[in-house]
Design a protein around this motif. Structure first.
Motif, PDB file in Angstrom:
ATOM      1  N   CYS A  28     -31.630 -12.482  13.007  1.00 46.00           N
ATOM      2  CA  CYS A  28     -30.369 -12.137  14.526  1.00 46.00           C
ATOM      3  C   CYS A  28     -29.169 -13.495  14.579  1.00 46.00           C
ATOM      4  O   CYS A  28     -28.686 -14.044  15.434  1.00 46.00           O
ATOM      5  CB  CYS A  28     -31.440 -13.405  15.479  1.00 46.00           C
ATOM      6  SG  CYS A  28     -33.410 -12.579  15.979  1.00 46.00           S
ATOM      7  N   LYS A  50     -25.600 -13.433  29.340  1.00 43.80           N
ATOM      8  CA  LYS A  50     -26.158 -11.907  28.460  1.00 43.80           C
ATOM      9  C   LYS A  50     -26.104 -12.359  26.859  1.00 43.80           C
ATOM     10  O   LYS A  50     -27.253 -11.680  26.038  1.00 43.80           O
ATOM     11  CB  LYS A  50     -24.935 -11.012  28.805  1.00 43.80           C
ATOM     12  CG  LYS A  50     -24.840  -9.804  28.267  1.00 43.80           C
ATOM     13  CD  LYS A  50     -23.644  -8.807  28.283  1.00 43.80           C
ATOM     14  CE  LYS A  50     -24.018  -7.594  27.712  1.00 43.80           C
ATOM     15  NZ  LYS A  50     -22.228  -6.746  26.971  1.00 43.80           N
ATOM     16  N   GLN A  53     -29.978 -13.957  26.087  1.00 39.98           N
ATOM     17  CA  GLN A  53     -30.449 -13.534  26.741  1.00 39.98           C
ATOM     18  C   GLN A  53     -30.938 -11.745  25.068  1.00 39.98           C
ATOM     19  O   GLN A  53     -32.122 -11.766  24.851  1.00 39.98           O
ATOM     20  CB  GLN A  53     -31.027 -11.737  27.706  1.00 39.98           C
ATOM     21  CG  GLN A  53     -31.675 -10.857  28.617  1.00 39.98           C
ATOM     22  CD  GLN A  53     -33.242 -11.940  28.349  1.00 39.98           C
ATOM     23  OE1 GLN A  53     -33.473 -13.307  29.250  1.00 39.98           O
ATOM     24  NE2 GLN A  53     -33.945 -12.135  28.180  1.00 39.98           N
ATOM     25  N   THR A  54     -29.346 -11.634  25.190  1.00 32.93           N
ATOM     26  CA  THR A  54     -29.854 -10.676  23.825  1.00 32.93           C
ATOM     27  C   THR A  54     -30.374 -12.089  22.113  1.00 32.93           C
ATOM     28  O   THR A  54     -30.912 -11.385  22.024  1.00 32.93           O
ATOM     29  CB  THR A  54     -28.133 -10.550  23.564  1.00 32.93           C
ATOM     30  OG1 THR A  54     -28.139  -9.864  24.209  1.00 32.93           O
ATOM     31  CG2 THR A  54     -28.542  -9.297  22.603  1.00 32.93           C
ATOM     32  N   LYS A  56     -32.469 -14.306  22.501  1.00 33.93           N
ATOM     33  CA  LYS A  56     -34.015 -14.460  22.878  1.00 33.93           C
ATOM     34  C   LYS A  56     -34.541 -13.516  22.562  1.00 33.93           C
ATOM     35  O   LYS A  56     -35.320 -13.607  21.688  1.00 33.93           O
ATOM     36  CB  LYS A  56     -33.512 -15.103  24.403  1.00 33.93           C
ATOM     37  CG  LYS A  56     -35.464 -14.814  24.904  1.00 33.93           C
ATOM     38  CD  LYS A  56     -35.287 -15.586  26.209  1.00 33.93           C
ATOM     39  CE  LYS A  56     -36.844 -15.691  26.361  1.00 33.93           C
ATOM     40  NZ  LYS A  56     -37.099 -15.918  27.843  1.00 33.93           N
ATOM     41  N   ASP A  57     -33.786 -12.153  23.040  1.00 36.44           N
ATOM     42  CA  ASP A  57     -34.463 -10.922  22.729  1.00 36.44           C
ATOM     43  C   ASP A  57     -35.230 -10.728  21.268  1.00 36.44           C
ATOM     44  O   ASP A  57     -35.683 -10.161  21.028  1.00 36.44           O
ATOM     45  CB  ASP A  57     -34.128  -9.650  23.598  1.00 36.44           C
ATOM     46  CG  ASP A  57     -34.351 -10.002  24.600  1.00 36.44           C
ATOM     47  OD1 ASP A  57     -34.699 -10.513  25.540  1.00 36.44           O
ATOM     48  OD2 ASP A  57     -33.289  -8.890  25.384  1.00 36.44           O
ATOM     49  N   CYS A  58     -33.968 -11.084  20.033  1.00 39.24           N
ATOM     50  CA  CYS A  58     -34.475 -10.669  18.943  1.00 39.24           C
ATOM     51  C   CYS A  58     -35.349 -11.313  18.422  1.00 39.24           C
ATOM     52  O   CYS A  58     -36.011 -11.210  17.538  1.00 39.24           O
ATOM     53  CB  CYS A  58     -32.711 -10.812  18.273  1.00 39.24           C
ATOM     54  SG  CYS A  58     -32.773 -10.613  16.200  1.00 39.24           S
ATOM     55  N   MET A  60     -37.539 -13.074  19.820  1.00 40.92           N
ATOM     56  CA  MET A  60     -38.756 -12.835  20.561  1.00 40.92           C
ATOM     57  C   MET A  60     -39.781 -11.913  19.445  1.00 40.92           C
ATOM     58  O   MET A  60     -40.344 -11.957  19.354  1.00 40.92           O
ATOM     59  CB  MET A  60     -39.106 -12.546  21.635  1.00 40.92           C
ATOM     60  CG  MET A  60     -38.836 -13.660  22.464  1.00 40.92           C
ATOM     61  SD  MET A  60     -39.949 -14.806  22.708  1.00 40.92           S
ATOM     62  CE  MET A  60     -40.505 -13.635  24.387  1.00 40.92           C
ATOM     63  N   SER A  61     -38.406 -10.583  19.035  1.00 37.42           N
ATOM     64  CA  SER A  61     -39.328  -9.446  17.944  1.00 37.42           C
ATOM     65  C   SER A  61     -39.193  -9.812  16.994  1.00 37.42           C
ATOM     66  O   SER A  61     -40.139  -9.838  16.576  1.00 37.42           O
ATOM     67  CB  SER A  61     -38.180  -7.814  18.211  1.00 37.42           C
ATOM     68  OG  SER A  61     -37.791  -7.818  19.305  1.00 37.42           O
ATOM     69  N   LYS A  64     -42.652 -11.861  16.891  1.00 35.38           N
ATOM     70  CA  LYS A  64     -43.737 -10.794  17.397  1.00 35.38           C
ATOM     71  C   LYS A  64     -43.956 -10.300  15.498  1.00 35.38           C
ATOM     72  O   LYS A  64     -45.379 -10.474  15.801  1.00 35.38           O
ATOM     73  CB  LYS A  64     -43.424 -10.181  18.188  1.00 35.38           C
ATOM     74  CG  LYS A  64     -44.310  -8.420  18.773  1.00 35.38           C
ATOM     75  CD  LYS A  64     -44.276  -7.983  20.010  1.00 35.38           C
ATOM     76  CE  LYS A  64     -45.123  -7.058  19.811  1.00 35.38           C
ATOM     77  NZ  LYS A  64     -44.947  -5.887  20.602  1.00 35.38           N
TER      78      LYS A  64
END
Length: 83
Positions: A28, A50, A53-54, A56-58, A60-61, A64
């Motif tokens: 990321c 934006k 959030q991008t 953060k999403d990376c 989080m993936s 996980k």
């Protein structure tokens, strides 16, 4: 003496920065740099939502996938341990 900008990634000591190393391992890093660049340009985190959030999403993936990997390793190691 002026200190170097924290947003200048041409510095050679980035390799020694544990945060930079951790983010690089997640895949990321470019998204993290996009957040830094936006913040440097706008000086207002609200404008950079934006990019935040991008990133953060990376992250989080990555977290996980890492959790699933650790759970799989844990279940494999407990199955091979005699009772």
């Amino acid at each position: 003496m002026a200190s170097p900008s924290p947003h200048d990634r041409s510095r050679s000591d980035d390799e020694d920065d544990p945060v930079e190393q951790m983010i690089s391992r997640t895949g990321c890093a470019e998204l993290h740099y996009a957040v830094q660049e936006c913040m440097a340009e706008h000086q207002d985190w609200r404008v950079c939502q934006k990019q935040v959030q991008t990133f953060k999403d990376c992250m989080m993936s990555f977290q996980k996938a890492r959790k699933e990997q650790l759970m799989k390793q844990r279940s494999t190691s407990t199955e091979s341990t005699p009772s």
